[in-house]
Structures are given as C-alpha cells and as structure tokens.
Design a protein around this motif. Structure first.
Motif, PDB file in Angstrom:
ATOM      1  N   LEU A  20      30.293  44.202  49.465  1.00 51.35           N
ATOM      2  CA  LEU A  20      30.086  45.202  48.101  1.00 51.35           C
ATOM      3  C   LEU A  20      30.195  44.516  46.830  1.00 51.35           C
ATOM      4  O   LEU A  20      30.773  43.042  46.830  1.00 51.35           O
ATOM      5  CB  LEU A  20      31.513  46.468  48.364  1.00 51.35           C
ATOM      6  CG  LEU A  20      31.445  47.213  49.486  1.00 51.35           C
ATOM      7  CD1 LEU A  20      33.310  47.749  48.219  1.00 51.35           C
ATOM      8  CD2 LEU A  20      30.671  47.832  49.441  1.00 51.35           C
ATOM      9  N   SER A  21      29.170  44.553  45.729  1.00 52.61           N
ATOM     10  CA  SER A  21      29.120  43.857  44.698  1.00 52.61           C
ATOM     11  C   SER A  21      29.495  44.846  43.635  1.00 52.61           C
ATOM     12  O   SER A  21      29.083  46.132  43.461  1.00 52.61           O
ATOM     13  CB  SER A  21      27.930  43.609  44.691  1.00 52.61           C
ATOM     14  OG  SER A  21      27.472  42.598  45.617  1.00 52.61           O
ATOM     15  N   CYS A  22      29.931  44.407  42.423  1.00 52.61           N
ATOM     16  CA  CYS A  22      29.783  45.086  40.934  1.00 52.61           C
ATOM     17  C   CYS A  22      29.709  44.536  39.994  1.00 52.61           C
ATOM     18  O   CYS A  22      30.296  43.016  39.896  1.00 52.61           O
ATOM     19  CB  CYS A  22      31.500  45.593  40.943  1.00 52.61           C
ATOM     20  SG  CYS A  22      32.057  46.202  39.597  1.00 52.61           S
ATOM     21  N   ALA A  23      28.452  44.707  39.294  1.00 48.10           N
ATOM     22  CA  ALA A  23      28.128  43.560  38.488  1.00 48.10           C
ATOM     23  C   ALA A  23      28.557  44.721  36.744  1.00 48.10           C
ATOM     24  O   ALA A  23      28.567  46.082  36.515  1.00 48.10           O
ATOM     25  CB  ALA A  23      26.624  43.744  37.880  1.00 48.10           C
ATOM     26  N   ALA A  24      29.247  43.582  36.433  1.00 41.53           N
ATOM     27  CA  ALA A  24      29.223  44.769  34.740  1.00 41.53           C
ATOM     28  C   ALA A  24      28.372  44.132  33.602  1.00 41.53           C
ATOM     29  O   ALA A  24      27.801  43.446  33.638  1.00 41.53           O
ATOM     30  CB  ALA A  24      30.641  43.728  34.013  1.00 41.53           C
ATOM     31  N   GLY A  33      40.569  40.300  34.672  1.00 39.86           N
ATOM     32  CA  GLY A  33      40.611  40.499  35.885  1.00 39.86           C
ATOM     33  C   GLY A  33      40.083  41.528  36.403  1.00 39.86           C
ATOM     34  O   GLY A  33      39.115  42.538  35.530  1.00 39.86           O
ATOM     35  N   MET A  34      39.350  41.469  37.701  1.00 46.51           N
ATOM     36  CA  MET A  34      38.384  42.652  38.228  1.00 46.51           C
ATOM     37  C   MET A  34      39.326  42.554  39.735  1.00 46.51           C
ATOM     38  O   MET A  34      40.489  41.857  40.540  1.00 46.51           O
ATOM     39  CB  MET A  34      36.830  41.685  38.429  1.00 46.51           C
ATOM     40  CG  MET A  34      36.593  41.143  37.055  1.00 46.51           C
ATOM     41  SD  MET A  34      34.632  40.899  37.029  1.00 46.51           S
ATOM     42  CE  MET A  34      33.873  42.285  37.191  1.00 46.51           C
ATOM     43  N   ARG A  71      34.262  35.909  42.093  1.00 49.88           N
ATOM     44  CA  ARG A  71      33.930  36.171  41.707  1.00 49.88           C
ATOM     45  C   ARG A  71      32.876  35.270  40.914  1.00 49.88           C
ATOM     46  O   ARG A  71      33.162  34.467  41.168  1.00 49.88           O
ATOM     47  CB  ARG A  71      34.361  37.204  40.420  1.00 49.88           C
ATOM     48  CG  ARG A  71      35.270  35.936  39.682  1.00 49.88           C
ATOM     49  CD  ARG A  71      36.582  36.464  38.733  1.00 49.88           C
ATOM     50  NE  ARG A  71      35.569  36.506  37.470  1.00 49.88           N
ATOM     51  CZ  ARG A  71      36.653  37.138  36.738  1.00 49.88           C
ATOM     52  NH1 ARG A  71      38.086  37.804  36.847  1.00 49.88           N
ATOM     53  NH2 ARG A  71      36.275  37.990  35.587  1.00 49.88           N
ATOM     54  N   ASP A  72      31.989  35.975  40.530  1.00 52.30           N
ATOM     55  CA  ASP A  72      30.960  35.457  39.852  1.00 52.30           C
ATOM     56  C   ASP A  72      30.829  35.599  38.220  1.00 52.30           C
ATOM     57  O   ASP A  72      30.078  36.322  37.785  1.00 52.30           O
ATOM     58  CB  ASP A  72      29.022  35.214  39.566  1.00 52.30           C
ATOM     59  CG  ASP A  72      28.676  34.286  39.356  1.00 52.30           C
ATOM     60  OD1 ASP A  72      28.118  33.778  38.425  1.00 52.30           O
ATOM     61  OD2 ASP A  72      27.219  34.234  39.994  1.00 52.30           O
ATOM     62  N   ASN A  73      31.328  33.937  37.227  1.00 55.85           N
ATOM     63  CA  ASN A  73      31.976  35.275  35.752  1.00 55.85           C
ATOM     64  C   ASN A  73      31.155  34.587  34.978  1.00 55.85           C
ATOM     65  O   ASN A  73      30.572  35.673  34.253  1.00 55.85           O
ATOM     66  CB  ASN A  73      32.535  33.990  35.266  1.00 55.85           C
ATOM     67  CG  ASN A  73      34.094  33.934  35.598  1.00 55.85           C
ATOM     68  OD1 ASN A  73      34.670  35.438  36.287  1.00 55.85           O
ATOM     69  ND2 ASN A  73      35.217  33.509  35.733  1.00 55.85           N
ATOM     70  N   ALA A  74      29.554  33.811  35.532  1.00 53.57           N
ATOM     71  CA  ALA A  74      28.374  33.798  34.655  1.00 53.57           C
ATOM     72  C   ALA A  74      28.317  35.569  34.572  1.00 53.57           C
ATOM     73  O   ALA A  74      26.740  35.219  33.907  1.00 53.57           O
ATOM     74  CB  ALA A  74      27.986  33.047  35.420  1.00 53.57           C
ATOM     75  N   ASN A  76      28.889  38.315  35.289  1.00 48.85           N
ATOM     76  CA  ASN A  76      30.569  38.897  35.088  1.00 48.85           C
ATOM     77  C   ASN A  76      29.927  40.138  36.615  1.00 48.85           C
ATOM     78  O   ASN A  76      30.236  41.619  36.321  1.00 48.85           O
ATOM     79  CB  ASN A  76      29.728  40.315  33.669  1.00 48.85           C
ATOM     80  CG  ASN A  76      29.831  39.224  32.864  1.00 48.85           C
ATOM     81  OD1 ASN A  76      30.566  38.924  32.871  1.00 48.85           O
ATOM     82  ND2 ASN A  76      28.860  39.705  31.541  1.00 48.85           N
ATOM     83  N   THR A  77      29.941  39.864  37.331  1.00 49.79           N
ATOM     84  CA  THR A  77      30.040  39.975  38.802  1.00 49.79           C
ATOM     85  C   THR A  77      31.307  40.009  39.953  1.00 49.79           C
ATOM     86  O   THR A  77      31.574  38.922  39.611  1.00 49.79           O
ATOM     87  CB  THR A  77      28.731  39.963  39.407  1.00 49.79           C
ATOM     88  OG1 THR A  77      27.238  40.219  38.319  1.00 49.79           O
ATOM     89  CG2 THR A  77      28.511  41.014  40.733  1.00 49.79           C
ATOM     90  N   VAL A  78      31.878  41.023  40.745  1.00 43.95           N
ATOM     91  CA  VAL A  78      33.107  41.117  41.383  1.00 43.95           C
ATOM     92  C   VAL A  78      32.220  41.317  42.917  1.00 43.95           C
ATOM     93  O   VAL A  78      31.864  41.920  42.943  1.00 43.95           O
ATOM     94  CB  VAL A  78      34.156  41.371  41.255  1.00 43.95           C
ATOM     95  CG1 VAL A  78      33.784  43.095  40.764  1.00 43.95           C
ATOM     96  CG2 VAL A  78      35.569  41.387  42.137  1.00 43.95           C
ATOM     97  N   TYR A  79      32.834  40.535  44.258  1.00 44.03           N
ATOM     98  CA  TYR A  79      32.676  41.208  45.229  1.00 44.03           C
ATOM     99  C   TYR A  79      33.159  41.318  46.143  1.00 44.03           C
ATOM    100  O   TYR A  79      34.449  40.864  46.115  1.00 44.03           O
ATOM    101  CB  TYR A  79      31.222  39.858  46.023  1.00 44.03           C
ATOM    102  CG  TYR A  79      30.123  38.926  45.318  1.00 44.03           C
ATOM    103  CD1 TYR A  79      30.517  37.998  44.347  1.00 44.03           C
ATOM    104  CD2 TYR A  79      29.400  40.153  45.334  1.00 44.03           C
ATOM    105  CE1 TYR A  79      28.807  37.441  43.646  1.00 44.03           C
ATOM    106  CE2 TYR A  79      28.380  39.719  44.483  1.00 44.03           C
ATOM    107  CZ  TYR A  79      27.940  38.473  43.408  1.00 44.03           C
ATOM    108  OH  TYR A  79      27.094  37.953  43.064  1.00 44.03           O
ATOM    109  N   LEU A  80      33.101  42.083  47.370  1.00 44.38           N
ATOM    110  CA  LEU A  80      34.107  42.268  47.739  1.00 44.38           C
ATOM    111  C   LEU A  80      33.517  42.229  49.571  1.00 44.38           C
ATOM    112  O   LEU A  80      32.770  42.692  50.085  1.00 44.38           O
ATOM    113  CB  LEU A  80      34.596  43.952  47.679  1.00 44.38           C
ATOM    114  CG  LEU A  80      36.507  44.055  48.726  1.00 44.38           C
ATOM    115  CD1 LEU A  80      37.518  43.281  48.550  1.00 44.38           C
ATOM    116  CD2 LEU A  80      36.612  45.510  49.035  1.00 44.38           C
TER     117      LEU A  80
END
Length: 121
Positions: A20-24, A33-34, A71-74, A76-80
């Motif tokens: 799963l991916s989630c991009a802000a 936190g994410m 997460r990839d802070n650059a 703004n994405t978190v993965y699962l």
C-alpha cells in the motif's frame, strides 16, 4: 489543506503480498507521524502500524513480522508492505498523518479515503 491518497489495495490469496502507498499533497506543510489503520466489517478501526518522522516504527501484534511500514519524507509518502497475508487481514486500510500547517501554525490529523484489501482463503 492536505490530501492523502492511498493506492495498492486489491484481492489476493492467503499467503500473498500487497504493498500500500499513501501520498500527501498540498502546500506549506510538513508531516510528523504517519500510520496505517484498518477497519473490518462490523469492527472498530484499529492501528496497524505507525512511523515517526525519524523512522521509529510500531506495529500491532497481529501483523508483527509480516507487515513493514516505511516512508519517503522527500515524497511525503508512507508505505505498508504486507506479506503472508491472512483472511483476517481483510479490511479497509486507512492512511493517517499528523500534519503541521505553516500558515496556521497548528497541527491537524488527516485521513485518507481508504483502500480495500481482501484476502481469500
């Protein structure tokens, strides 16, 4: 305003894997936190995994050793990353982020729209 957009859900057989991916997206914000939460039919939403801005992680006991949050802070994405999926992992998975809004000088809690994960036996 910040939007969280999730992707990567789907139907998989037991023992399979999904990511799963989630991009802000938005303007003038930073993310603290994410995390990922899930809600199965007839059940309350529960924590799956969280990750701090520094990379410290926490997992629900039920997913330890099978799920990995990153997460990839650059971006703004978190993965699962989910492996060895079980039918009991079937749920709608929601992304969550604590966001600092520079213009308002305050923090808000944002949620994604959810992505369905279905694990067949």
């Amino acid at each position: 305003q910040v939007q969280l957009v999730e992707s990567g859900g789907g139907l998989v057989q037991a023992g399979g894997s999904l990511r799963l991916s989630c991009a802000a997206s938005g303007s003038r914000f930073s993310i603290n936190g994410m995390g990922w939460y899930r809600q199965a039919p007839g059940k309350q939403r529960e924590l799956v995994a969280t990750i701090t801005s520094g990379g410290s992680t926490r997992y629900a006991d039920s997913v330890k050793g099978r799920f990995t949050i990153s997460r990839d802070n650059a971006k703004n994405t978190v993965y699962l990353q989910m492996i060895s999926l079980k039918p009991e992992d079937t749920a709608v998975y929601y992304c969550n982020a604590g966001v600092w809004m520079y213009d308002l000088a305050t923090s808000y809690d944002y949620w994604g729209q959810g992505t369905q994960v279905t694990v067949s036996s």
